[in-house]
Scaffold this active site. Sequence first.
Site, PDB file in Angstrom:
ATOM      1  CD  GLU A  43      -2.713   1.266   2.481  1.00 28.59           C
ATOM      2  OE1 GLU A  43      -2.699   0.362   3.329  1.00 28.59           O
ATOM      3  OE2 GLU A  43      -3.380   2.304   2.588  1.00 28.59           O
ATOM      4  NE  ARG A 268       3.421  -6.999  10.657  1.00 29.62           N
ATOM      5  CZ  ARG A 268       2.833  -6.388   9.640  1.00 29.62           C
ATOM      6  NH1 ARG A 268       1.813  -6.928   9.024  1.00 29.62           N
ATOM      7  NH2 ARG A 268       3.259  -5.210   9.224  1.00 29.62           N
ATOM      8  CE  LYS A 278       3.150   0.254   4.937  1.00 32.01           C
ATOM      9  NZ  LYS A 278       2.419   0.017   3.681  1.00 32.01           N
TER      10      LYS A 278
HETATM   11  P1  ATP Z   1       2.789  -1.857   7.943  1.00 31.91           P
HETATM   12  O1  ATP Z   1       2.201  -2.513   9.130  1.00 31.91           O
HETATM   13  O2  ATP Z   1       4.223  -1.548   8.081  1.00 31.91           O
HETATM   14  O3  ATP Z   1       1.981  -0.702   7.448  1.00 31.91           O
HETATM   15  P2  ATP Z   1       1.523  -3.383   5.928  1.00 31.91           P
HETATM   16  O4  ATP Z   1       1.338  -4.848   6.022  1.00 31.91           O
HETATM   17  O5  ATP Z   1       0.334  -2.530   6.159  1.00 31.91           O
HETATM   18  O6  ATP Z   1       2.737  -2.981   6.827  1.00 31.91           O
HETATM   19  P3  ATP Z   1       1.638  -3.253   3.104  1.00 31.91           P
HETATM   20  O7  ATP Z   1       2.147  -2.176   2.235  1.00 31.91           O
HETATM   21  O8  ATP Z   1       0.190  -3.519   3.115  1.00 31.91           O
HETATM   22  O9  ATP Z   1       2.140  -2.960   4.562  1.00 31.91           O
HETATM   23  O10 ATP Z   1       2.434  -4.599   2.849  1.00 31.91           O
HETATM   24  C1  ATP Z   1       2.812  -5.120   1.603  1.00 31.91           C
HETATM   25  C2  ATP Z   1       3.194  -6.549   1.796  1.00 31.91           C
HETATM   26  O11 ATP Z   1       4.283  -6.659   2.698  1.00 31.91           O
HETATM   27  C3  ATP Z   1       2.052  -7.334   2.401  1.00 31.91           C
HETATM   28  O12 ATP Z   1       1.910  -8.545   1.706  1.00 31.91           O
HETATM   29  C4  ATP Z   1       2.467  -7.538   3.832  1.00 31.91           C
HETATM   30  O13 ATP Z   1       1.920  -8.708   4.342  1.00 31.91           O
HETATM   31  C5  ATP Z   1       3.988  -7.571   3.738  1.00 31.91           C
HETATM   32  N1  ATP Z   1       4.584  -7.124   4.998  1.00 31.91           N
HETATM   33  C6  ATP Z   1       4.381  -5.962   5.639  1.00 31.91           C
HETATM   34  N2  ATP Z   1       5.048  -5.926   6.799  1.00 31.91           N
HETATM   35  C7  ATP Z   1       5.720  -7.101   6.908  1.00 31.91           C
HETATM   36  C8  ATP Z   1       6.597  -7.684   7.889  1.00 31.91           C
HETATM   37  N3  ATP Z   1       6.921  -7.040   9.000  1.00 31.91           N
HETATM   38  N4  ATP Z   1       7.084  -8.915   7.640  1.00 31.91           N
HETATM   39  C9  ATP Z   1       6.780  -9.556   6.519  1.00 31.91           C
HETATM   40  N5  ATP Z   1       5.967  -9.081   5.560  1.00 31.91           N
HETATM   41  C10 ATP Z   1       5.434  -7.863   5.745  1.00 31.91           C
HETATM   42 MG    MG Z   2      -1.332  -1.802   5.762  1.00 31.14          MG
END
Ligand code: ATP
Ligand code: MG
Length: 574
Positions: A43, A268, A278
């Site tokens: 995202e 994660r 983020k």
């Molecule tokens: P954040 O919590 O940092 O905002 P998010 O999951 O909302 O992370 P996205 O941009 O939606 O961020 O994530 C893109 C991809 O990266 C998704 O498939 C998500 O599952 C993966 N991802 C995000 N954070 C992690 C993490 N800490 N470990 C492994 N994969 C991750």
């Molecule tokens: Mg997210």
Amino acid sequence: MNNTNSGQPEELPLHSDFIRKIIKEDLQTNKYGEKVHTRFPPEPNGYLHIGHAKSICLNFGIAKEFGGLCNLRFDDTNPIKEQSEYIESIIEDIRWLGFDWEDRLFYASDYFDKLYEYAVKLIKDGKAYIDSLNAEEIREYRGTLSKSGKNSPYRNRSIEENLSLFESMRAREFKDGTCVLRAKIDMSSGNMNMRDPVMYRILHATHHRTGNKWCIYPMYDFAHGQSDSIEGITHSICTVEFEDHRPLYDWFIEQLNIYHSQQIEFARLNLSHTVISKRKLLQLIEEKYVSGWDDPRMPTISGLRRRGYTPEAIRDFCERIGVAKTYTVVDIALLEHCIREDLNSRTSRVMAVLKPLKLIIDNYPEEQIEELDAVNNPEDESMGTRKIPFSRVLYVEQDDFQEEPQRKWFRLTPGREVRLKHAYIIKCERVVKDEQTGEVLELHCTYDPETKSGCANAGRKVKGTLHWVSAEHSIEAEVRIYEHLFLDTNSEKEGAESVETCHGMSLPLNPNSLETLTSCRIEPSLANAKSGSHYQFLRLGYFCVDPDSSDEKPVFNRTVSLRDTWAKIRKAQK
Ligand code: ATP
Ligand code: MG
């Protein structure tokens, strides 16, 4: 040396984690024919972090290993939090990590028309309705984990009324928050996600790609699964917090009767001494604990790059941590171990003095300058040698001198001999101090001309070898020394009350995470070192030239010290 990196990473070994097992089985049972098609779906509401790197290595890695494809798709369904700056940084970071999506760059917003059609189909099938409760009421009606929800009074609107209201929502006839489109599933479901989730909301906001075409936007949960379906993704790999969303995604796919991707969840990445989210990283920036997304203390890809991390080290780290379903916290020492290993083999060893102390060799001829030979990397002869100037007045490290030495002190102290790296054995004869403050101003030494490094009797043994630079020939530089952004949790016990804790984060911030040293001296071979190039400063650690660097004032970041704490942790674990 620069980070030149293009195309796919070198051949990766075939792993055997549970995700790869599932894929192998699917290939055997011909579930999707011979196809393996994954995607990385960020995202664009922030910069990528090391957790994303895990997901990137997994998705692109699997595609490569199984001869499949991996798409890059931006899940850009929330125009309020999303920006083009984030898109550009994400593209740059994935490329830098060494992965390539070829011509398969997609956006969920590419599918807004299709998603609208899907929504209309669900309304026509009596599977979705317009709810005029406000957000507060919707929350109330939803119930809790222990209490069943109740149906909205608008749940039984006729299909015609729902179609007409949805049309009006789209036609800008309503203000934000007036109504939403909800799926009609089950308000008493044990899974909260199934209690008539919102599919569309009204947002009069300009979208970075679709501009003002839309004033209604699909929720992530209504966009993600369908986007996978539209792209023909076989294995939709995501993190475990989406496990509870899977029944909802499956429900949408079944109702719409469209291609079904298989969602697989993994844990994660969590890292000690930092936060990986983020939202929290943005908070650190907004509250000015760090200078931005690329602050070298940040666990973002751009922060790590600026700090001096290489794509190779990050990929190696992701490979070593593997994938599993259970929650773990990886020690940040492992990440540091990976960069040390990588830089050890590829960096030149050079000399820099961080806190200079003047050292004068009284018996060395005043005008004499010697060009000494120095090996660039003792582990790799092909990296050659260079010349370093030696003269009567040098700088050594303040920390390498003790007037009254502690036990087992093998460095400089009056009356004792040490070797200067690549040069001679010297002996400290006399100390000049500031009469008022007692501060040590200079050391006067003598050298033994018979002990030049590389000569016949140079082998005379002394216990300490120190780094140095020639005062006249060295260049002034700024060096930034970084420590972990957060103290480890143990420090909470050790009376860390005085230490600040960023609001909403349980770890105490490390007040010493950045130390800026502005009068360092570096050897002349480092003049014009390019931004992003890596070095080992002898005895001090690995350093990387910061983009703030200029010809007038080179700036170096310490990537990591030389002390490998991971090795110690491993030993203790065994
Ligand atoms: P954040 O919590 O940092 O905002 P998010 O999951 O909302 O992370 P996205 O941009 O939606 O961020 O994530 C893109 C991809 O990266 C998704 O498939 C998500 O599952 C993966 N991802 C995000 N954070 C992690 C993490 N800490 N470990 C492994 N994969 C991750
Ligand atoms: Mg997210």
